[in-house]
Design a protein around this motif. Structure first.
Motif, PDB file in Angstrom:
ATOM      1  N   TRP A 166      -5.961 -14.904  -3.565  1.00  0.00           N
ATOM      2  CA  TRP A 166      -5.473 -14.008  -2.367  1.00  0.00           C
ATOM      3  C   TRP A 166      -5.945 -14.842  -0.950  1.00  0.00           C
ATOM      4  O   TRP A 166      -6.656 -15.397  -0.792  1.00  0.00           O
ATOM      5  CB  TRP A 166      -5.850 -12.646  -2.461  1.00  0.00           C
ATOM      6  N   GLU A 167      -5.364 -14.118   0.223  1.00  0.00           N
ATOM      7  CA  GLU A 167      -5.618 -14.213   1.579  1.00  0.00           C
ATOM      8  C   GLU A 167      -5.843 -13.003   2.048  1.00  0.00           C
ATOM      9  O   GLU A 167      -5.372 -12.177   1.813  1.00  0.00           O
ATOM     10  CB  GLU A 167      -4.564 -15.054   2.122  1.00  0.00           C
ATOM     11  N   ALA A 170      -6.206  -8.968   2.488  1.00  0.00           N
ATOM     12  CA  ALA A 170      -6.772  -8.548   0.911  1.00  0.00           C
ATOM     13  C   ALA A 170      -8.103  -8.808   0.709  1.00  0.00           C
ATOM     14  O   ALA A 170      -8.464  -9.895   1.289  1.00  0.00           O
ATOM     15  CB  ALA A 170      -5.744  -9.413   0.187  1.00  0.00           C
ATOM     16  N   LEU A 230      -9.232  -3.796  -5.378  1.00  0.00           N
ATOM     17  CA  LEU A 230      -8.686  -4.313  -4.090  1.00  0.00           C
ATOM     18  C   LEU A 230      -9.457  -3.021  -3.087  1.00  0.00           C
ATOM     19  O   LEU A 230      -8.869  -1.965  -3.198  1.00  0.00           O
ATOM     20  CB  LEU A 230      -7.052  -4.202  -3.997  1.00  0.00           C
ATOM     21  N   SER A 236      -5.792  -3.550   5.923  1.00  0.00           N
ATOM     22  CA  SER A 236      -4.635  -3.774   4.604  1.00  0.00           C
ATOM     23  C   SER A 236      -3.972  -2.336   4.267  1.00  0.00           C
ATOM     24  O   SER A 236      -3.090  -2.467   3.558  1.00  0.00           O
ATOM     25  CB  SER A 236      -5.546  -4.164   3.536  1.00  0.00           C
ATOM     26  N   LEU A 241       0.845  -6.684   0.284  1.00  0.00           N
ATOM     27  CA  LEU A 241       0.066  -7.688   0.126  1.00  0.00           C
ATOM     28  C   LEU A 241       0.543  -8.509  -0.921  1.00  0.00           C
ATOM     29  O   LEU A 241       1.099  -8.077  -1.875  1.00  0.00           O
ATOM     30  CB  LEU A 241      -1.342  -7.264   0.034  1.00  0.00           C
ATOM     31  N   ARG A 242       0.246  -9.878  -0.748  1.00  0.00           N
ATOM     32  CA  ARG A 242       1.123 -10.987  -1.873  1.00  0.00           C
ATOM     33  C   ARG A 242      -0.399 -11.627  -2.445  1.00  0.00           C
ATOM     34  O   ARG A 242      -1.476 -12.073  -1.842  1.00  0.00           O
ATOM     35  CB  ARG A 242       1.556 -12.099  -1.073  1.00  0.00           C
ATOM     36  N   VAL A 243      -0.269 -11.353  -3.833  1.00  0.00           N
ATOM     37  CA  VAL A 243      -1.300 -12.082  -4.556  1.00  0.00           C
ATOM     38  C   VAL A 243      -0.797 -12.906  -5.534  1.00  0.00           C
ATOM     39  O   VAL A 243       0.196 -12.669  -6.313  1.00  0.00           O
ATOM     40  CB  VAL A 243      -2.006 -10.857  -5.577  1.00  0.00           C
ATOM     41  N   GLU A 244      -1.388 -14.052  -5.673  1.00  0.00           N
ATOM     42  CA  GLU A 244      -0.782 -15.068  -6.793  1.00  0.00           C
ATOM     43  C   GLU A 244      -1.877 -15.412  -8.057  1.00  0.00           C
ATOM     44  O   GLU A 244      -2.902 -15.163  -8.003  1.00  0.00           O
ATOM     45  CB  GLU A 244      -0.653 -16.432  -6.262  1.00  0.00           C
ATOM     46  N   GLU A 257       3.676 -14.598  -8.539  1.00  0.00           N
ATOM     47  CA  GLU A 257       3.248 -13.977  -7.511  1.00  0.00           C
ATOM     48  C   GLU A 257       3.450 -12.466  -7.510  1.00  0.00           C
ATOM     49  O   GLU A 257       4.702 -12.172  -8.026  1.00  0.00           O
ATOM     50  CB  GLU A 257       4.269 -14.536  -6.190  1.00  0.00           C
TER      51      GLU A 257
END
Length: 287
Positions: A166-167, A170, A230, A236, A241-244, A257
């Protein structure tokens, strides 16, 4: 020469001993080619699948990464990387980048990404878990250069691994509960303890990319309860939000993703529990 020349050159470099080889693609080198290689020629493990990182520009493959500016200082600034396999299906990465002292770099391997900072002399030493037996590792430098290396990690087939990346904004933590054991990320993995959560990445760099990797011996993740926690913050709340995630079993890695909808502002300070991260997250009420 074109694509064939670039592919042939890369293949020749990777035939040498895996733990001694690295490949640097620079704008000056690409300029000597009659046309740039398409993004599809880049190994998947060396490409950023996410939207552009604000700290690195349009990093989507070798050509856009390397075609911005030529390396300064000639060969004196040429980065060198060495990779070696460690017990426990780990990879030791040693980078020498004398013209990149104290800078943010991004390390990527089979969908796993994280950022660290080089030392004052431009060196960096990182230990990361292997997700494939034929492990290719990419290092992205801030001056738009890319270093590629490859190493064979034979015992990766003995492990199953689940990673989350994550970035900011997040703020995530991976928690694994297995019986009476509760595991969270540790920056210093203990080789004797094969079941662990490995913390990767430095939060002190600009635009940090962070990761947690749950590693366990065997052909699957077992009955462990894997959740993400989280933290809801003013930066936030109310956002998607995007989490891989990356799941590796028997040396085969699968990348996915996830989109996570954070509750509206007003719940700042609460924690959103992401259940069933493997294979898919489900949201629970903030606790």
């Amino acid at each position: 020469m074109g694509v064939a020349a670039v592919a042939a050159h890369t293949a020749e470099r990777l035939k040498a001993p895996a733990d001694e080889q690295s490949l640097l693609i620079s704008a000056a080198e690409l300029a000597r080619q009659s046309k740039p290689a398409p993004a599809s020629a880049v190994p998947q493990s060396a490409s950023l699948t996410s939207p552009a990182d604000p700290g690195m520009g349009e990093l989507t493959g070798i050509t856009p990464v390397a075609a911005t500016t030529p390396p300064a200082g000639g060969d004196r600034c040429r980065p060198e990387m060495e990779l070696s396999a460690l017990p426990g299906a780990m990879i030791q990465l040693s980078l020498a980048a004398p013209c990149n002292p104290g800078e943010r770099i991004v390390i990527r391997h089979s969908g796993l990404s994280f950022s660290v900072r080089t030392q004052g002399d431009g060196h960096a030493s990182v230990t990361l878990p292997a997700l494939r037996s034929d492990a290719m590792v990419a290092v992205y430098l801030q001056d738009a250069r890319l270093v590629l290396g490859k190493v064979t990690v034979p015992d990766v087939s003995r492990y199953s691994r689940f990673a989350v990346v994550w970035e900011l904004p997040a703020e995530l933590e991976l928690r694994v509960t297995d019986g009476d054991r509760v595991l969270i990320g540790s920056p210093a993995p203990v080789m004797a303890d094969e079941q662990r959560v490995i913390a990767l990445g430095s939060a002190s760099v600009q635009s940090p990319v962070l990761a947690r990797v749950y590693s366990v011996p065997g052909p699957g993740l077992g009955k462990a309860d894997i959740t993400g926690e989280l933290r809801i913050t003013p930066a936030s709340c109310g956002r998607t939000l995007r989490v891989e995630t990356v799941y590796s079993v028997a040396g085969i890695a699968t990348h996915a993703e996830r989109a996570i909808s954070v509750p509206l502002c007003g719940t700042t300070g609460d924690i959103l529990v992401l259940k069933n991260l493997a294979p898919a997250p489900k949201l629970a009420a903030p606790k």
